[in-house]
Design a protein around this motif. Sequence first.
Motif, mmCIF file in Angstrom:
data_model
loop_
_atom_site.group_PDB
_atom_site.id
_atom_site.type_symbol
_atom_site.label_atom_id
_atom_site.label_comp_id
_atom_site.label_asym_id
_atom_site.label_seq_id
_atom_site.Cartn_x
_atom_site.Cartn_y
_atom_site.Cartn_z
ATOM 1 N N HIS A 262 0.616 -1.161 -0.093
ATOM 2 C CA HIS A 262 -0.030 0.160 0.080
ATOM 3 C C HIS A 262 1.036 1.213 0.111
ATOM 4 O O HIS A 262 0.364 2.402 -0.640
ATOM 5 C CB HIS A 262 -0.801 0.149 1.136
ATOM 6 N N ALA A 263 2.039 1.213 0.386
ATOM 7 C CA ALA A 263 2.946 2.396 0.512
ATOM 8 C C ALA A 263 3.219 2.729 -1.005
ATOM 9 O O ALA A 263 3.668 3.709 -1.022
ATOM 10 C CB ALA A 263 4.244 2.035 1.216
ATOM 11 N N THR A 264 3.302 1.851 -1.752
ATOM 12 C CA THR A 264 3.486 1.870 -3.340
ATOM 13 C C THR A 264 2.792 3.045 -3.524
ATOM 14 O O THR A 264 3.313 4.059 -4.894
ATOM 15 C CB THR A 264 3.380 0.970 -4.074
ATOM 16 N N ALA A 265 1.463 3.436 -3.245
ATOM 17 C CA ALA A 265 0.770 4.493 -3.710
ATOM 18 C C ALA A 265 1.549 5.701 -3.555
ATOM 19 O O ALA A 265 1.330 6.738 -4.507
ATOM 20 C CB ALA A 265 -0.619 4.340 -3.034
ATOM 21 N N VAL A 266 1.807 6.034 -2.250
ATOM 22 C CA VAL A 266 2.600 7.376 -1.894
ATOM 23 C C VAL A 266 4.037 7.419 -2.769
ATOM 24 O O VAL A 266 4.120 8.389 -3.347
ATOM 25 C CB VAL A 266 3.133 7.212 -0.348
ATOM 26 N N HIS A 267 4.654 6.337 -2.964
ATOM 27 C CA HIS A 267 5.825 6.290 -3.773
ATOM 28 C C HIS A 267 5.475 6.751 -5.210
ATOM 29 O O HIS A 267 6.155 7.498 -5.968
ATOM 30 C CB HIS A 267 6.419 5.013 -3.947
ATOM 31 N N ARG A 268 4.329 6.360 -5.818
ATOM 32 C CA ARG A 268 3.858 6.513 -7.153
ATOM 33 C C ARG A 268 3.811 8.157 -7.176
ATOM 34 O O ARG A 268 3.818 8.938 -8.224
ATOM 35 C CB ARG A 268 2.652 5.730 -7.637
ATOM 36 N N LEU A 269 2.744 8.564 -6.146
ATOM 37 C CA LEU A 269 2.693 10.084 -6.374
ATOM 38 C C LEU A 269 3.909 10.899 -6.288
ATOM 39 O O LEU A 269 4.193 11.830 -7.257
ATOM 40 C CB LEU A 269 1.845 10.548 -5.008
ATOM 41 N N LEU A 270 4.877 10.521 -5.498
ATOM 42 C CA LEU A 270 6.084 11.344 -5.441
ATOM 43 C C LEU A 270 6.854 11.058 -6.897
ATOM 44 O O LEU A 270 7.510 11.960 -7.089
ATOM 45 C CB LEU A 270 7.091 10.680 -4.273
#
Length: 304
Positions: free
Chosen positions: A230-238
Amino acid sequence: MTTPVFRFAPSPNGALHLGHAYSALLNFAMAREAGGRFLLRIEDIDIARCTPELEEQIYRDLAWLGLEWETPVRRQSEHFDDYAEALERLVEAEIVYPSFMSRGEVRAYIADAEADGQSWPRDPDGAPLFPPLDKERPASERRRRMEEGEPFAWRLDMEAAMAHWGRPLFWDDSGSGPDGETGSVPARPEVWGDVVIARKEMPASYHLSVVVDDALQGVTHVVRGRDLFHATAVHRLLQELLGLPVPAYHHHALILDEDGRKLSKSRGDTGIAALRAAGTTPGDVGRMVGLEVPDEGFSHQARR
């Protein structure tokens, strides 16, 4: 054709356990099968908890497993300027803000809200989302408190960041998430709220450092545990906010203990060094985690 680049990125804040062994071996095996490169990165940005002794133990453990990696190894503590540059771009875009609330103040604020009958939202890890007070402070107050040397963290203004990007986000995953998600996965970074991007005493959080490191190292395939799905969502935004390339992802199953819990450094679970001292072979470790590994390790097999 681009050469595939895989990486294993442990933190030297505890001994590696079977879960780390599985992730490292899987990355190495997938890189070898794809004819790609295998990198080792030391994520020692938390200099208060990471030690040179534990870093050396990581090298010994991975070498014993028969893994070989490119040198020099990227150590986060040697690249603070890279993270500071990325942070400054986010500051200039006005999508981060300084937060001053202490952990105690946050807990008290949420406890009061829940006592009044408010159901406080939680992130995918179960932690309560950050309250809105700091985001609502006047710019003049923020500047004054920063100039006076108050402790603070830089947080991503998730609402502003999502508006700034303004388009749906996805990532490609050849593994699977906790609920079986795979393939083209919709990214929903808003469920994390205003995550920490950096602190006054630390130039980047995990979220910021990992996307910067992967981009600068040319990582094309991120293979890591399902706990980071789920943390990948933050990484994709960054990645989109900073104009960084997007790797392919593979989130693998976790190695669990007898009670079904994720293995943990803090509990000293099933350390690789202890297994080695007890006479376990790399092949035994492979069988423990469900991978085919030669008894003498991968690199020895490759030299035959």
